[in-house]
Motif scaffolding. Structure first.
Motif, short mmCIF file in Angstrom:
data_model
loop_
_atom_site.label_atom_id
_atom_site.label_comp_id
_atom_site.label_asym_id
_atom_site.label_seq_id
_atom_site.Cartn_x
_atom_site.Cartn_y
_atom_site.Cartn_z
N GLN A 108 37.00 43.82 35.17
CA GLN A 108 37.17 42.42 35.56
C GLN A 108 38.45 42.24 36.37
O GLN A 108 38.48 41.53 37.37
N LYS A 109 39.52 42.91 35.94
CA LYS A 109 40.77 42.83 36.68
C LYS A 109 40.61 43.41 38.08
O LYS A 109 41.06 42.82 39.07
N LEU A 110 39.96 44.57 38.17
CA LEU A 110 39.80 45.23 39.47
C LEU A 110 38.88 44.44 40.39
O LEU A 110 39.10 44.39 41.61
N GLN A 111 37.86 43.81 39.85
CA GLN A 111 36.90 43.09 40.68
C GLN A 111 37.41 41.73 41.12
O GLN A 111 37.17 41.32 42.27
N PHE A 112 38.13 41.02 40.24
CA PHE A 112 38.45 39.62 40.53
C PHE A 112 39.90 39.35 40.93
O PHE A 112 40.15 38.42 41.69
N VAL A 113 40.84 40.13 40.43
CA VAL A 113 42.24 39.79 40.69
C VAL A 113 42.63 39.99 42.15
O VAL A 113 43.18 39.07 42.78
N PRO A 114 42.39 41.18 42.78
CA PRO A 114 42.84 41.36 44.17
C PRO A 114 42.30 40.31 45.14
O PRO A 114 43.08 39.73 45.91
N PRO A 115 40.99 40.01 45.16
CA PRO A 115 40.52 39.00 46.11
C PRO A 115 40.99 37.58 45.78
O PRO A 115 41.04 36.73 46.66
N THR A 116 41.37 37.34 44.53
CA THR A 116 41.95 36.05 44.18
C THR A 116 43.35 35.91 44.76
O THR A 116 43.71 34.87 45.31
N LEU A 117 44.14 36.99 44.67
CA LEU A 117 45.49 36.95 45.22
C LEU A 117 45.47 36.81 46.74
O LEU A 117 46.34 36.13 47.32
N SER A 118 44.51 37.42 47.40
CA SER A 118 44.45 37.36 48.86
C SER A 118 43.87 36.05 49.36
O SER A 118 43.99 35.73 50.55
N GLY A 119 43.23 35.29 48.47
CA GLY A 119 42.58 34.05 48.88
C GLY A 119 41.16 34.25 49.36
O GLY A 119 40.51 33.31 49.81
N GLU A 120 40.67 35.47 49.23
CA GLU A 120 39.30 35.76 49.66
C GLU A 120 38.29 35.01 48.81
O GLU A 120 37.24 34.58 49.31
N ILE A 121 38.57 34.88 47.53
CA ILE A 121 37.70 34.07 46.66
C ILE A 121 38.54 32.97 46.02
O ILE A 121 39.72 33.14 45.75
#
Length: 397
Positions: A108-121
């Motif tokens: 869950q961390k790998l799937q959701f955290v990076p694109p959340t930080l970048s604003g992608e999602i």
């Protein structure tokens, strides 16, 4: 007023100069269609240099810096002064990321955290429901497990930015026979699916910041649950353990608001002279300045306690209530200073300047007393937890 009294050691002054040099070299505001891409690239570079997402491990897209609230405060000050973007605003980074870091599965961390930080999602929050008031544990939205999916039925309300969000983190009742707090689970849901209807709510100032969300057989994978089944209440209470530089920032916001109000009173005419010279207006501004100064120095004290590893105790319970009261008083004085101009409608306008901006401030101040926990409930918390007073008989029964 300045918080630099804590930040004037040689080491921290050198760090401030380092941050300022970074911004001078890499940040220049850009307007128009290129703005979003420009800010995204800048955030990535600032993260690589250790200035943003300091509390998030590098493997998840953060800069993984040691917790240091003094350096975090300097970064916030310097970035704000340069009007440089900090972390992507919203509940994704502010609420979901720390929850996943504290309670989520590795995938869950790998799937959701990076694109959340970048604003992608983008994320929205699904906590509040109609008729549940301040009793969050009384939610009635249900989720039942069928095979490898949760089936969700119910309604959420006051979800900021839900009409523009990709995903929702929400509380749902998954154990109908359990007690109120024990029967709740914390789920992640894709909002772009059949069975989800999002309706923006028109606010008093004409904007549509909030939405209500209806679930009619909406689905989410069984493993999109954060924490254990039935432990969503505990998961929702997870807080960020690393540094967050909100102490002085909140007080400085009140200082800035007061300064802008004084500038308004200097510009506007009241009974044929500048409003700042009208005794009634001037008296109210002086009283307000006392409130703002007391709030600022109280936050400085709490900041110093945190540096010393001490708990501010019951004093910290008053922070939101004080900010709410200052915002309301600022709005009331601005209304009187502007007079007839206060009737100009902000509908359909950005209201970046002029009387319309102050009307938005006034209308927004009415909601602040409710958002994030109502003022009346907060007064009960102060009385019962802070002062040890007995509970209201009606609430205790």
């Amino acid at each position: 007023m300045s918080s630099n009294g804590f930040l004037d050691t040689p080491e921290l002054l050198a760090f401030r100069a380092q941050v300022e040099a970074f911004l001078a070299a890499h940040w220049k505001p850009v307007k128009g269609p290129e703005r979003a891409a420009h800010e995204r690239a800048f955030r990535l570079l600032a993260t690589e240099h250790g200035y943003l997402y300091r509390n998030v491990p590098k493997v998840y897209g953060g800069s993984e810096q040691p917790a240091d609230i003094l350096k975090a405060q300097i970064i916030q000050q310097v970035f704000n002064r340069a009007r440089a973007p900090m972390e992507v605003p919203g509940v994704g980074y502010g609420m979901l990321v720390p929850t996943l870091l504290g309670c989520g599965e590795e995938w869950q961390k790998l799937q959701f955290v990076p694109p959340t930080l970048s604003g992608e999602i983008r994320w929205a929050q699904g906590y509040s429901e109609p008729n549940s008031g301040s009793d969050l544990a009384s939610i009635r939205t249900k989720a039942r497990l069928e095979g490898d999916e949760w089936i969700i039925d119910g309604q959420k309300i006051w979800s900021s930015g839900a009409d523009k969000a990709h995903y929702l983190f929400m509380l749902a009742r998954t154990e109908p026979e359990a007690s109120k707090h024990a029967g709740i689970s914390y789920l992640l849901v894709d909002l772009r699916q059949p069975g989800v209807t999002i309706r923006p709510l028109r606010q008093i100032n004409g904007s549509e910041e909030f939405s209500e969300i209806f679930f009619d057989g909406a689905r989410t994978p069984a493993n999109w649950i954060v924490g254990q089944r039935g432990e969503g209440w505990k998961v929702s209470k997870t807080t960020l353990s690393a540094e967050r530089a909100g102490f002085i920032g909140a007080a400085e916001g009140s200082v800035t608001l007061h300064r802008k109000l004084v500038e308004l009173a200097e510009r506007c005419q009241y009974n044929g002279r500048p409003a700042i010279e009208e005794p009634r207006i001037r008296d109210r501004l002086i009283v307000l300045e006392g409130m703002v100064s007391a709030h600022y120095h109280n936050m400085q004290r709490q900041f110093a306690q945190r540096l010393a590893g001490q708990d501010a105790g019951s004093v910290a319970l008053m922070n939101k209530l004080i900010v709410t009261r200052i915002a309301a008083e600022v709005a009331d004085i601005a209304r009187d200073v502007l007079g007839d101009d206060f009737m100009l409608s902000p509908f359909g306008r950005e209201a970046e300047a002029g009387p319309e901006k102050w009307l938005n401030q006034y209308l927004g101040s009415l909601g602040i007393a409710i958002a994030g926990g109502t003022s009346n409930i907060q007064r009960n918390v102060i009385a019962e937890r802070g002062l040890g007073l007995p509970r209201d008989p009606a609430m205790a029964s």
